[in-house]
Design an enzyme around this catalytic site. Structure first.
Site, PDB file in Angstrom:
ATOM      1  N   ASN A 198      -1.918  18.231 -21.576  1.00  0.00           N
ATOM      2  CA  ASN A 198      -2.306  17.179 -22.516  1.00  0.00           C
ATOM      3  C   ASN A 198      -2.492  17.702 -23.938  1.00  0.00           C
ATOM      4  O   ASN A 198      -3.098  17.021 -24.768  1.00  0.00           O
ATOM      5  CB  ASN A 198      -3.590  16.502 -22.034  1.00  0.00           C
ATOM      6  CG  ASN A 198      -3.346  15.644 -20.812  1.00  0.00           C
ATOM      7  OD1 ASN A 198      -2.316  14.974 -20.715  1.00  0.00           O
ATOM      8  ND2 ASN A 198      -4.271  15.685 -19.873  1.00  0.00           N
TER       9      ASN A 198
ATOM     10  N   HIS B 146       5.524   7.636 -28.098  1.00  0.00           N
ATOM     11  CA  HIS B 146       4.568   8.563 -27.489  1.00  0.00           C
ATOM     12  C   HIS B 146       4.780   9.992 -27.986  1.00  0.00           C
ATOM     13  O   HIS B 146       3.831  10.664 -28.398  1.00  0.00           O
ATOM     14  CB  HIS B 146       4.695   8.503 -25.958  1.00  0.00           C
ATOM     15  CG  HIS B 146       3.830   9.483 -25.230  1.00  0.00           C
ATOM     16  ND1 HIS B 146       2.461   9.364 -25.194  1.00  0.00           N
ATOM     17  CD2 HIS B 146       4.140  10.610 -24.537  1.00  0.00           C
ATOM     18  CE1 HIS B 146       1.954  10.376 -24.493  1.00  0.00           C
ATOM     19  NE2 HIS B 146       2.944  11.137 -24.083  1.00  0.00           N
TER      20      HIS B 146
ATOM     21  N   HIS C 204      -2.447  15.318 -26.769  1.00  0.00           N
ATOM     22  CA  HIS C 204      -2.478  13.956 -26.235  1.00  0.00           C
ATOM     23  C   HIS C 204      -3.774  13.221 -26.548  1.00  0.00           C
ATOM     24  O   HIS C 204      -3.774  11.999 -26.651  1.00  0.00           O
ATOM     25  CB  HIS C 204      -2.248  13.978 -24.721  1.00  0.00           C
ATOM     26  CG  HIS C 204      -0.803  14.182 -24.341  1.00  0.00           C
ATOM     27  ND1 HIS C 204      -0.101  15.307 -24.694  1.00  0.00           N
ATOM     28  CD2 HIS C 204       0.074  13.389 -23.660  1.00  0.00           C
ATOM     29  CE1 HIS C 204       1.138  15.203 -24.231  1.00  0.00           C
ATOM     30  NE2 HIS C 204       1.270  14.061 -23.604  1.00  0.00           N
TER      31      HIS C 204
ATOM     32  N   HIS D 217      -3.169   9.975 -28.242  1.00  0.00           N
ATOM     33  CA  HIS D 217      -3.535   8.672 -27.669  1.00  0.00           C
ATOM     34  C   HIS D 217      -4.339   7.849 -28.669  1.00  0.00           C
ATOM     35  O   HIS D 217      -4.193   6.628 -28.741  1.00  0.00           O
ATOM     36  CB  HIS D 217      -4.354   8.860 -26.388  1.00  0.00           C
ATOM     37  CG  HIS D 217      -3.515   9.148 -25.176  1.00  0.00           C
ATOM     38  ND1 HIS D 217      -4.063   9.427 -23.944  1.00  0.00           N
ATOM     39  CD2 HIS D 217      -2.177   9.201 -25.006  1.00  0.00           C
ATOM     40  CE1 HIS D 217      -3.091   9.643 -23.074  1.00  0.00           C
ATOM     41  NE2 HIS D 217      -1.935   9.518 -23.701  1.00  0.00           N
TER      42      HIS D 217
ATOM     43  N   LYS E 141       6.444  22.551 -16.105  1.00  0.00           N
ATOM     44  CA  LYS E 141       5.535  21.502 -15.642  1.00  0.00           C
ATOM     45  C   LYS E 141       5.326  21.578 -14.129  1.00  0.00           C
ATOM     46  O   LYS E 141       4.202  21.404 -13.642  1.00  0.00           O
ATOM     47  CB  LYS E 141       6.051  20.111 -16.031  1.00  0.00           C
ATOM     48  CG  LYS E 141       5.079  19.024 -15.584  1.00  0.00           C
ATOM     49  CD  LYS E 141       5.162  17.752 -16.380  1.00  0.00           C
ATOM     50  CE  LYS E 141       4.052  16.809 -15.946  1.00  0.00           C
ATOM     51  NZ  LYS E 141       4.101  15.513 -16.616  1.00  0.00           N
TER      52      LYS E 141
ATOM     53  N   ARG F 211      -3.968  21.821 -15.153  1.00  0.00           N
ATOM     54  CA  ARG F 211      -3.045  20.739 -15.484  1.00  0.00           C
ATOM     55  C   ARG F 211      -3.414  20.046 -16.790  1.00  0.00           C
ATOM     56  O   ARG F 211      -2.539  19.528 -17.492  1.00  0.00           O
ATOM     57  CB  ARG F 211      -3.010  19.707 -14.355  1.00  0.00           C
ATOM     58  CG  ARG F 211      -2.056  18.559 -14.648  1.00  0.00           C
ATOM     59  CD  ARG F 211      -1.791  17.737 -13.415  1.00  0.00           C
ATOM     60  NE  ARG F 211      -0.985  16.576 -13.742  1.00  0.00           N
ATOM     61  CZ  ARG F 211      -0.343  15.847 -12.852  1.00  0.00           C
ATOM     62  NH1 ARG F 211      -0.404  16.183 -11.589  1.00  0.00           N
ATOM     63  NH2 ARG F 211       0.366  14.801 -13.210  1.00  0.00           N
TER      64      ARG F 211
ATOM     65  N   GLU G 155      -5.234  17.356 -11.651  1.00  0.00           N
ATOM     66  CA  GLU G 155      -5.698  17.509 -13.021  1.00  0.00           C
ATOM     67  C   GLU G 155      -7.166  17.901 -13.139  1.00  0.00           C
ATOM     68  O   GLU G 155      -7.857  17.489 -14.061  1.00  0.00           O
ATOM     69  CB  GLU G 155      -5.456  16.215 -13.801  1.00  0.00           C
ATOM     70  CG  GLU G 155      -5.502  16.435 -15.296  1.00  0.00           C
ATOM     71  CD  GLU G 155      -5.047  15.202 -16.061  1.00  0.00           C
ATOM     72  OE1 GLU G 155      -5.173  15.233 -17.285  1.00  0.00           O
ATOM     73  OE2 GLU G 155      -4.554  14.259 -15.444  1.00  0.00           O
TER      74      GLU G 155
ATOM     75  N   LYS H 209       2.161  11.069 -12.010  1.00  0.00           N
ATOM     76  CA  LYS H 209       1.337  10.093 -12.720  1.00  0.00           C
ATOM     77  C   LYS H 209       2.094   8.793 -12.874  1.00  0.00           C
ATOM     78  O   LYS H 209       3.206   8.769 -13.394  1.00  0.00           O
ATOM     79  CB  LYS H 209       0.954  10.617 -14.100  1.00  0.00           C
ATOM     80  CG  LYS H 209      -0.091  11.704 -14.070  1.00  0.00           C
ATOM     81  CD  LYS H 209      -0.581  11.974 -15.485  1.00  0.00           C
ATOM     82  CE  LYS H 209      -1.639  13.044 -15.494  1.00  0.00           C
ATOM     83  NZ  LYS H 209      -2.155  13.261 -16.858  1.00  0.00           N
TER      84      LYS H 209
ATOM     85  N   ARG I  45       0.807  -1.227   0.000  1.00  0.00           N
ATOM     86  CA  ARG I  45       0.000   0.000   0.000  1.00  0.00           C
ATOM     87  C   ARG I  45       0.841   1.279   0.000  1.00  0.00           C
ATOM     88  O   ARG I  45       0.373   2.331   0.432  1.00  0.00           O
ATOM     89  CB  ARG I  45      -0.992   0.017   1.170  1.00  0.00           C
ATOM     90  CG  ARG I  45      -1.966  -1.144   1.160  1.00  0.00           C
ATOM     91  CD  ARG I  45      -3.165  -0.892   2.064  1.00  0.00           C
ATOM     92  NE  ARG I  45      -3.941  -2.125   2.214  1.00  0.00           N
ATOM     93  CZ  ARG I  45      -3.758  -2.999   3.196  1.00  0.00           C
ATOM     94  NH1 ARG I  45      -2.834  -2.785   4.110  1.00  0.00           N
ATOM     95  NH2 ARG I  45      -4.499  -4.069   3.262  1.00  0.00           N
TER      96      ARG I  45
ATOM     97  N   GLU J 122       7.599  16.964 -26.392  1.00  0.00           N
ATOM     98  CA  GLU J 122       7.063  17.476 -25.126  1.00  0.00           C
ATOM     99  C   GLU J 122       7.695  18.817 -24.764  1.00  0.00           C
ATOM    100  O   GLU J 122       7.043  19.690 -24.198  1.00  0.00           O
ATOM    101  CB  GLU J 122       7.280  16.464 -23.994  1.00  0.00           C
ATOM    102  CG  GLU J 122       6.606  15.117 -24.213  1.00  0.00           C
ATOM    103  CD  GLU J 122       5.094  15.117 -23.891  1.00  0.00           C
ATOM    104  OE1 GLU J 122       4.595  16.126 -23.334  1.00  0.00           O
ATOM    105  OE2 GLU J 122       4.432  14.125 -24.209  1.00  0.00           O
TER     106      GLU J 122
END
Lengths: 366, 366
Positions: free
Chosen positions: A242, A262, A245, A249, A224, A238, A234, A140, A118, A182
């Site tokens: 993206n 990517h 993206h 994606h 960032k 934030r 997000e 992330k 955990r 990026e």
């Protein structure tokens, strides 16, 4: 060496950037609470840097788990190898997991650290430009699911990020370009002067000029960190990170993970966002072309896959995480250097964007 | 209906306890932010309660994912069925996951909610006594690994917990007893008057007296909420909740998941903790026997498996999460109603405890 601080209250952490940091144990020691350390790397990076990093950790009981390389392995089966390694070596909840590699390693090692017993401590040592400017900052972590990218994961902050710019000397040129996608993104969404700086230095970056790389990484991480500081989970600003993206994606999912890098998908996806912003009248055709030209000079694709239809894009975008109650929110450019997140646009403009002639746009710049 | 509040700042949530709550949609509505709901249940509980709960959620777009029943299925493969269901139905990050079932369903649905798209909302509807008094409170979620129980998981708080005491009418008597093990535990660790109350009401509890059940669940949840309030991430006092669990986990691991019920292993494990506390001179033999007698009256085992040797216990306990840097911390009783966490005891006392004649102790009470 430069040090940035990502300010998140009790989960704040430093980002150290500089040449040769892998050989500086004093940067790691303050962030390791127990006696056990697990280095997670892959078959490509481990032969290059595992021994050096292990030498810097001679004071600890160190194990390493070497994963197969590539986005195609960013799944539960591979993640399980990390848990197997930790449990077989009887690592307890005071262990520290160190990610040594690119974004895939960072995402998987970070998710494993978030879940193991955990939650255990975690340090990022990113070795690709993409992971240095993107996936090592922001918390992330996660893995892919056959039905979608990054669908299983956690927000989990590292104790520290160590960026050794010298590791870029062994990075394949195609991956350097992917990282530049990026970097350019930060200029487009929030830092127009950085965009100008990039136009002046993109050639130097591609030939691995260390001074230029250090500056580009530092400015990207600072941008960032600023955005992440403002909005850790997000919900708002934030999401501008993206840019490109959602389209990107869709490209990655359609082509199969790992076929396009990517950053390559983000570059082509950002060109689509530029085109849509231009069609909305928010930026001029000249500004759109300025973005396209910069991606091209960075060695990046600016045309989505020929085989992808409008229907393909819509299908893949419908399960994107940015879909809230069925309305498709997109990151677009209000101006060069200013991104917005919006679902307030005519559907016809999105459709026209998906059907635009990117080959023609690219050739104009060729 | 009674309502407790678990106070964790912005992650605070209510626990509603009472008869017939499954049929009260107004208790759920305030905790569902989007339009999508996913009910996670199992093959045993779904036929009994899924339709009723779904009727209370008629205002939402509801899917259900029905998992195989039992601790043996608390693994990644089964967890994956939840992600498959959510993704196939295109649930976005505003979905709400509802756990309808016992502790295994709560742990898995909670972990799935923690990981799906890096975290979505989660509501617990526990239908076993054990999950009502234990696993629905405290934010622990996770799955087992072949090398250890609950080794992969997250701390993740629900939006709300809904306890319908009438669901206990369909619970097998063996599972009711297993739940009573945790109820008795609260008396032992922090509430001596509750222990006395239990001695007076244990027979009523076993015949499902609703008034007695409501009181027992409420006092147990209040005790746990108090401890969790004080220490969300188990660095200190929260660890006392693990009374009997270190020995108990060893029993569960050795016997194979699901052979002994969790509560049964905790009961036998707690008897071992009582024995060790007595050997340390912290409680009297009469007090130890008082605990043993109460577990027996609750229909619980008080003798560890005959086949388990001292070496078996030590081997399994060595990778318990409570091991810090190789020293074995145990939860023991300083007094009846007062537990402590300590690694400061003679090793010989632990060994004597592992080798004690529990059959003789049990027969004295028989």
């Amino acid at each position: 060496m430069q040090t940035l601080k990502v300010d998140l209250g009790e989960r704040s952490y430093p980002i150290h950037i500089g040449e040769g940091l892998l050989d500086q144990p004093e940067l790691l020691a303050p962030h390791i609470a127990g006696r056990q350390v697990a280095i997670i790397s892959n078959e490509t990076v481990a032969p290059l840097y595992l021994e050096r990093l292990s030498r810097s950790l001679a004071a600890y009981s160190v194990i390493s788990v070497i994963l197969p390389d590539g986005e195609a392995h960013k799944n539960w089966e591979t993640l399980q190898l990390i848990f197997d390694g930790l449990l077989t070596a009887r690592h307890d909840r005071r262990t520290t997991v160190i990610a040594l590699g690119g974004g895939v390693i960072g995402d998987m090692a970070g998710f494993a650290a978030a879940c193991y017993q955990r939650g255990v401590d975690f340090i990022q040592v990113p070795t690709t430009l993409l992971s240095q400017v993107d996936s090592s900052v922001g918390g992330k972590t996660g893995i892919n699911h056959p039905l979608g990218k990054n669908m299983v994961g956690a927000f989990y902050q590292p104790q520290a990020v160590l960026i050794d710019t010298a590791t870029l000397n062994t990075l394949p040129p195609r991956e350097l370009s992917a990282g530049l996608a990026e970097v350019i993104k930060y200029g487009l969404i929030c830092d127009e002067p950085f965009l100008t700086w990039l136009e002046e230095h993109v050639d130097a970056l591609r030939v691995l000029d260390q001074v230029a790389l250090t500056e580009a990484i530092s400015r990207s991480c600072a941008a960032k960190a600023l955005v992440v500081n403002a909005d850790e989970r997000e919900s708002g600003v934030r999401a501008t990170l993206n840019l490109g993206h959602t389209f990107g994606h869709a490209i990655e999912t359609h082509m199969g993970y790992g076929v396009w890098l990517h950053g390559e998908a983000v570059a082509a996806g950002t060109v689509m966002a530029l085109e849509m912003s231009q069609r909305l009248g928010w930026i001029s055709a000249q500004e759109r072309d300025r973005g396209i030209r910069l991606f091209q000079r960075a060695g990046l694709p600016v045309i989505p896959p020929e085989e992808m239809t409008e229907a393909d894009f819509l299908e893949h975008m419908a399960i994107d995480k940015k879909v809230i109650d069925g309305r498709l929110r997109l990151v677009l450019l209000r101006h060069m250097g200013e991104a917005v997140v919006t679902d307030d646009y005519p559907k016809e403009i999105l459709q026209a964007t998906l059907g635009a002639d990117y080959r023609a746009l690219a050739q104009l710049k060729g």
